[in-house]
Design a protein around this motif. Sequence first.
Motif, short mmCIF file in Angstrom:
data_model
loop_
_atom_site.label_atom_id
_atom_site.label_comp_id
_atom_site.label_asym_id
_atom_site.label_seq_id
_atom_site.Cartn_x
_atom_site.Cartn_y
_atom_site.Cartn_z
N GLY A 169 0.58 -1.21 -0.07
CA GLY A 169 0.02 -0.04 -0.15
C GLY A 169 0.77 1.39 0.01
O GLY A 169 0.19 2.31 -0.13
N THR A 170 2.09 1.02 0.30
CA THR A 170 2.96 2.29 0.04
C THR A 170 3.09 3.07 -1.53
O THR A 170 3.15 2.41 -2.30
CB THR A 170 4.55 1.94 0.41
OG1 THR A 170 4.41 1.33 1.86
CG2 THR A 170 5.20 3.23 0.44
N PRO A 171 2.82 4.32 -1.58
CA PRO A 171 3.08 4.91 -3.07
C PRO A 171 4.62 4.62 -3.13
O PRO A 171 5.41 5.04 -2.38
CB PRO A 171 2.83 6.45 -2.65
CG PRO A 171 1.76 6.38 -1.56
CD PRO A 171 2.28 5.26 -0.63
N CYS A 172 4.80 4.19 -4.52
CA CYS A 172 6.28 3.74 -4.48
C CYS A 172 6.59 4.25 -6.26
O CYS A 172 8.07 3.99 -6.25
CB CYS A 172 6.39 2.04 -4.46
SG CYS A 172 5.47 1.19 -5.70
N TRP A 173 5.80 4.62 -7.08
CA TRP A 173 6.18 5.06 -8.35
C TRP A 173 5.17 6.01 -8.83
O TRP A 173 4.05 5.83 -8.56
CB TRP A 173 6.56 3.85 -9.06
CG TRP A 173 7.15 4.40 -10.30
CD1 TRP A 173 6.75 3.93 -11.59
CD2 TRP A 173 8.49 4.78 -10.72
NE1 TRP A 173 7.64 4.51 -12.56
CE2 TRP A 173 8.84 5.01 -12.02
CE3 TRP A 173 9.57 5.44 -9.67
CZ2 TRP A 173 10.04 5.49 -12.45
CZ3 TRP A 173 10.60 6.11 -10.47
CH2 TRP A 173 10.96 6.06 -11.70
N ALA A 174 5.58 6.65 -9.66
CA ALA A 174 4.40 7.68 -10.72
C ALA A 174 4.94 7.78 -12.01
O ALA A 174 6.10 8.02 -12.41
CB ALA A 174 4.43 9.04 -9.87
N ASP A 175 3.95 7.71 -12.92
CA ASP A 175 4.46 7.84 -14.51
C ASP A 175 3.44 8.73 -15.05
O ASP A 175 2.19 8.74 -14.28
CB ASP A 175 4.79 6.88 -15.08
CG ASP A 175 3.67 5.58 -15.01
OD1 ASP A 175 2.56 5.91 -14.84
OD2 ASP A 175 4.28 4.37 -15.29
N ALA A 176 3.40 9.15 -16.25
CA ALA A 176 2.24 9.86 -16.98
C ALA A 176 2.45 9.64 -18.27
O ALA A 176 3.60 9.60 -19.10
CB ALA A 176 2.57 11.48 -16.55
N MET A 177 1.35 9.49 -18.89
CA MET A 177 1.27 9.36 -20.28
C MET A 177 0.90 10.75 -20.90
O MET A 177 -0.09 11.53 -20.45
CB MET A 177 -0.04 8.66 -20.71
CG MET A 177 -0.05 8.20 -22.19
SD MET A 177 -1.32 7.02 -22.50
CE MET A 177 -0.61 5.39 -21.62
N PHE A 178 1.68 11.09 -21.89
CA PHE A 178 1.43 12.58 -22.72
C PHE A 178 1.56 12.11 -24.12
O PHE A 178 2.41 11.81 -24.64
CB PHE A 178 2.78 13.40 -22.32
CG PHE A 178 2.89 13.78 -20.77
CD1 PHE A 178 1.97 14.84 -20.44
CD2 PHE A 178 3.70 13.22 -19.96
CE1 PHE A 178 2.11 15.15 -18.95
CE2 PHE A 178 3.79 13.63 -18.65
CZ PHE A 178 2.74 14.70 -18.27
#
Length: 264
Positions: A7-16
């Motif tokens: 449940g720990t936030p561990c990564w972020a990405d985004a589509m552009f």
Amino acid sequence: MAAQPEGTPCWADAMFPDVEAAKSFYGDVLGWTFGEAATEFGSYTQAYADGRAVAAVVPPMPGQEGPAGWCLYLASDDAVATAEKIRANGGETLMDPMRVDGFGTMVLARDPGGVLFGVWQAGTHEGFGAQRVPGAYCWSEVFTRDPEKSDAFFPAVFPYEVVKLEDEHVDFRLYNLGDRTAMGRMRMGEDFPPEMSPFLNVYFTVADCDAAVARATERGGVLRFGPMSMPFGRFAALTDPQGAVFSVIDIDTTEGEPPRMTPA
């Protein structure tokens, strides 16, 4: 096993739609540098703050074009089991567990209120290389019009304890993992346009919130809220030129006393 607690936030990405424009914008606003695009993984490109991986950007796959947006991934030690819990508790899996070479296994999902999030079972890629330093992830909040659904769903899928802010004017909760807070949850009120979808807002650390806002707006970003100081830092909410929502926070500029929280 998960590299971080379940449940720990561990990564972020985004589509552009325009990755090069996104790289230019976030490079200016957050000071990111970028690695080489991994063509074998759809030109997935990692972003770095002071040489440490902090996020990634990627173009849409053919036929899957859509609005730009950030996705936060929550750690799991068994992505298959987590996907089953998502579906069993009223959520929707948009991408069933998919192994990404030896890097890990991912799931894309929505909660019952429509909030997009990811699940990541770590392999060689364990997640953020840095947090709470300029350019790196700091915090996240679920913004939803169905808070009761989110408050039931997320603790059923992950081992969260829900605590509430003692303020009759704000419907805000924290999702805690033991003595650590994983993320927050905010009810979307009338100040949010009705056409705006629920979302998981990602905060990136900056050395100076006002300066970051100035850089963002000079480069076509839109200021949505703030800058505002609070007990946890000075922050602002923004939309980038391609429509992706994000926030910036200077955690060293604080004001006031932390609010009182009680079990929900």
